[in-house]
Design an enzyme around this catalytic site. Structure first.
Site, PDB file in Angstrom:
ATOM      1  N   GLU A   1     148.697 -15.447 -11.146  1.00  0.00           N
ATOM      2  CA  GLU A   1     147.725 -15.150 -12.433  1.00  0.00           C
ATOM      3  C   GLU A   1     148.489 -15.850 -13.684  1.00  0.00           C
ATOM      4  O   GLU A   1     147.841 -16.458 -14.595  1.00  0.00           O
ATOM      5  CB  GLU A   1     147.210 -13.839 -12.644  1.00  0.00           C
ATOM      6  CG  GLU A   1     146.457 -13.231 -11.518  1.00  0.00           C
ATOM      7  CD  GLU A   1     147.332 -12.431 -10.560  1.00  0.00           C
ATOM      8  OE1 GLU A   1     148.340 -13.016 -10.009  1.00  0.00           O
ATOM      9  OE2 GLU A   1     146.802 -11.293 -10.404  1.00  0.00           O
TER      10      GLU A   1
ATOM     11  N   CYS B   1     147.762  -7.053 -11.043  1.00  0.00           N
ATOM     12  CA  CYS B   1     148.561  -5.939 -11.398  1.00  0.00           C
ATOM     13  C   CYS B   1     148.694  -5.585 -12.932  1.00  0.00           C
ATOM     14  O   CYS B   1     147.865  -6.372 -13.510  1.00  0.00           O
ATOM     15  CB  CYS B   1     150.164  -6.092 -10.887  1.00  0.00           C
ATOM     16  SG  CYS B   1     150.806  -7.377 -11.869  1.00  0.00           S
TER      17      CYS B   1
ATOM     18  N   HIS C   1     153.810 -14.529 -10.927  1.00  0.00           N
ATOM     19  CA  HIS C   1     152.589 -14.310 -10.090  1.00  0.00           C
ATOM     20  C   HIS C   1     151.501 -15.332 -10.303  1.00  0.00           C
ATOM     21  O   HIS C   1     151.696 -15.978 -11.382  1.00  0.00           O
ATOM     22  CB  HIS C   1     151.918 -12.769 -10.725  1.00  0.00           C
ATOM     23  CG  HIS C   1     152.731 -11.637 -10.331  1.00  0.00           C
ATOM     24  ND1 HIS C   1     152.175 -10.382 -10.369  1.00  0.00           N
ATOM     25  CD2 HIS C   1     154.187 -11.385  -9.928  1.00  0.00           C
ATOM     26  CE1 HIS C   1     152.944  -9.522  -9.976  1.00  0.00           C
ATOM     27  NE2 HIS C   1     154.209 -10.144  -9.808  1.00  0.00           N
TER      28      HIS C   1
END
Length: 166
Positions: free
Chosen positions: A58, A86, A56
Site C-alpha cells: 500500500e 495494517c 508494504h
C-alpha cells in the site's frame, strides 16, 4: 460495467502483484491505485527484499500514485489491496486522502480497517474512507494461508535437518 465487476477486475491486478511478491519470497500482498478508471500505481510487498519496514504494498503504491498525479492528495482514487491494511498503511491512506479502499481478506492479527480497529472510518480523523470488503477474499486468503503454511513447513524441515546433523 457495474461496480462489482470493476472491483473484481482491479482486484485481479492486485492479485497479480501479490503473486510477484510471493515469487520473491515476500508475503503475497499486492496493491493497485486507480483514478478515473486507469491504473496509476501497482506494486507488491518488498519488505524482505528491501529490508525496509515501510515497503508494504500500500505504501509503495501511494508513493507511486503521488508521483503519477503530482500531489500528495489522492482524491478521486480507489485503492485495491489483497489484505486488510495494517495501522501504518491505514494512516498513510488517511493522510493521502484516498476516498475508497477495496480489500480482499481480513487480517485478524493486524488489520486496522475492520478487524482490530476501524481507523478509516473513525470520525475523529479529518478524513474517512468508503470501504468495500471481501472482493475475491477466498482467493487471496488461500494464497496467504498457503504462503504461511509453506513457510512454517520450511522452518520445521530446517529444524529437523539441524537436529539430524547434531
Amino acid at each position: 460495467m457495474n461496480e462489482l465487476t470493476i472491483d473484481h477486475h482491479f482486484m485481479r491486478l492486485a492479485i497479480e502483484e501479490a503473486k510477484k511478491a510471493e515469487v520473491l519470497g515476500e508475503v503475497p500482498i499486492g496493491a493497485v491505485i486507480v483514478k478515473a478508471g486507469e491504473v496509476i500505481a501497482r506494486t507488491h510487498n518488498l519488505r524482505e527484499t528491501s529490508q525496509n519496514a515501510v515497503t508494504h504494498a500500500e505504501l509503495t503504491a501511494i508513493q507511486d500514485a503521488c508521483e503519477a498525479v503530482g500531489s500528495w492528495r489522492l482524491e478521486e482514487t480507489t485503492l485495491y489491496v489483497t489484505l486488510e491494511p495494517c495501522p501504518m498503511c491505514a494512516g498513510a491512506i488517511l493522510q493521502s486522502r484516498i476516498p475508497r479502499v477495496v480489500y480482499a481478506a481480513r487480517d485478524p492479527k493486524g488489520g486496522c480497517v475492520d478487524s482490530l480497529y476501524r481507523l478509516l472510518n473513525d470520525p475523529r480523523f479529518n478524513h474517512e474512507c468508503e470501504i468495500t470488503e471481501g472482493v475475491l477474499a477466498e482467493e487471496c486468503g488461500t494464497m496467504l494461508s498457503g504462503f504461511f503454511r509453506a513457510l512454517r513447513d520450511k522452518k520445521k524441515a530446517q529444524k529437523k535437518a539441524m537436529r539430524e546433523v547434531e
